[in-house]
Design a protein around this motif. Sequence first.
Motif, PDB file in Angstrom:
ATOM      1  N   LEU A  28      34.148  46.644  35.777  1.00  0.00           N
ATOM      2  CA  LEU A  28      34.972  45.626  36.421  1.00  0.00           C
ATOM      3  C   LEU A  28      34.450  45.364  37.827  1.00  0.00           C
ATOM      4  CD1 LEU A  28      38.466  46.924  35.293  1.00  0.00           C
ATOM      5  CD2 LEU A  28      37.265  44.899  34.456  1.00  0.00           C
ATOM      6  N   PRO A  29      34.731  44.195  38.389  1.00  0.00           N
ATOM      7  CA  PRO A  29      34.293  43.903  39.758  1.00  0.00           C
ATOM      8  C   PRO A  29      34.774  44.976  40.725  1.00  0.00           C
ATOM      9  CG  PRO A  29      35.151  41.925  38.723  1.00  0.00           C
ATOM     10  CD  PRO A  29      35.446  43.063  37.783  1.00  0.00           C
ATOM     11  N   GLY A  30      33.892  45.375  41.614  1.00  0.00           N
ATOM     12  CA  GLY A  30      34.230  46.377  42.614  1.00  0.00           C
ATOM     13  C   GLY A  30      34.123  47.807  42.130  1.00  0.00           C
ATOM     14  N   GLN A  31      33.893  48.015  40.856  1.00  0.00           N
ATOM     15  CA  GLN A  31      33.786  49.372  40.334  1.00  0.00           C
ATOM     16  C   GLN A  31      32.440  49.961  40.739  1.00  0.00           C
ATOM     17  OE1 GLN A  31      34.490  49.662  36.155  1.00  0.00           O
ATOM     18  NE2 GLN A  31      34.488  51.880  36.158  1.00  0.00           N
ATOM     19  N   PRO A  64      37.951  51.501  38.978  1.00  0.00           N
ATOM     20  CA  PRO A  64      38.178  50.298  39.783  1.00  0.00           C
ATOM     21  C   PRO A  64      39.606  50.299  40.330  1.00  0.00           C
ATOM     22  CG  PRO A  64      38.148  49.759  37.446  1.00  0.00           C
ATOM     23  CD  PRO A  64      37.799  51.209  37.564  1.00  0.00           C
ATOM     24  N   SER A  65      39.873  49.414  41.270  1.00  0.00           N
ATOM     25  CA  SER A  65      41.208  49.328  41.860  1.00  0.00           C
ATOM     26  C   SER A  65      42.234  48.916  40.797  1.00  0.00           C
ATOM     27  CB  SER A  65      41.217  48.307  43.005  1.00  0.00           C
ATOM     28  OG  SER A  65      41.096  46.998  42.465  1.00  0.00           O
ATOM     29  N   GLN A  68      41.941  45.225  39.938  1.00  0.00           N
ATOM     30  CA  GLN A  68      40.837  44.893  39.038  1.00  0.00           C
ATOM     31  C   GLN A  68      41.140  45.357  37.616  1.00  0.00           C
ATOM     32  OE1 GLN A  68      38.562  42.870  39.442  1.00  0.00           O
ATOM     33  NE2 GLN A  68      38.508  42.635  41.648  1.00  0.00           N
ATOM     34  N   ARG A  69      41.821  46.484  37.467  1.00  0.00           N
ATOM     35  CA  ARG A  69      42.198  46.944  36.118  1.00  0.00           C
ATOM     36  C   ARG A  69      43.187  45.961  35.494  1.00  0.00           C
ATOM     37  NH1 ARG A  69      42.622  51.928  38.840  1.00  0.00           N
ATOM     38  NH2 ARG A  69      44.853  52.003  38.497  1.00  0.00           N
ATOM     39  N   ALA A  71      43.488  42.718  36.245  1.00  0.00           N
ATOM     40  CA  ALA A  71      42.740  41.495  35.922  1.00  0.00           C
ATOM     41  C   ALA A  71      41.885  41.702  34.679  1.00  0.00           C
ATOM     42  CB  ALA A  71      41.868  41.085  37.112  1.00  0.00           C
ATOM     43  N   GLY A  72      41.291  42.878  34.550  1.00  0.00           N
ATOM     44  CA  GLY A  72      40.492  43.187  33.366  1.00  0.00           C
ATOM     45  C   GLY A  72      41.331  43.162  32.103  1.00  0.00           C
ATOM     46  N   ARG A  75      41.877  39.512  31.247  1.00  0.00           N
ATOM     47  CA  ARG A  75      40.664  38.938  30.646  1.00  0.00           C
ATOM     48  C   ARG A  75      40.497  39.403  29.203  1.00  0.00           C
ATOM     49  NH1 ARG A  75      38.690  39.771  35.997  1.00  0.00           N
ATOM     50  NH2 ARG A  75      37.926  41.831  35.460  1.00  0.00           N
ATOM     51  N   VAL A 129      39.521  37.001  39.301  1.00  0.00           N
ATOM     52  CA  VAL A 129      39.588  38.424  39.621  1.00  0.00           C
ATOM     53  C   VAL A 129      40.958  38.976  39.391  1.00  0.00           C
ATOM     54  CG1 VAL A 129      37.906  39.443  41.128  1.00  0.00           C
ATOM     55  CG2 VAL A 129      39.169  37.526  41.940  1.00  0.00           C
TER      56      VAL A 129
END
Length: 129
Positions: A28-31, A64-65, A68-69, A71-72, A75, A129
Amino acid sequence: MWPDDGPALRLSVRALVLGSDPGWRPLLPGQRASATGKLLEPRGGDLRAAVVSVRDPPRLDGRPSWAQRAAGSLRAGLQRACVPLPDDVGGLLPGLVVGDTSRLDPALEEDFRATGMTHLNAVSGANVV
């Protein structure tokens, strides 16, 4: 040069990682992740500090934050919801919304490329995000 051919580097910068191993998909982004690969020059006009080509899956360094989790999870829900759709729509919708082009019809992908509109998939996904 591949890792055995030169010194090891430890970077903490924004980088574009080119990897085809399926182990990259769940990131994920930021991970934070670690990888071994070939360091390439950044592309012209790119704000990234490096481009790295890797062969193997990443080694995950923490989670991840929570944002982000979440948002994941959203998605992933969209991707599941698109599974029963016909291939043309089922492949295009996730590409436009979250940048997932894995089901995009090759002919449609070529149409995007020919018209210079591939950014709609890449940019749209990067903005969610």
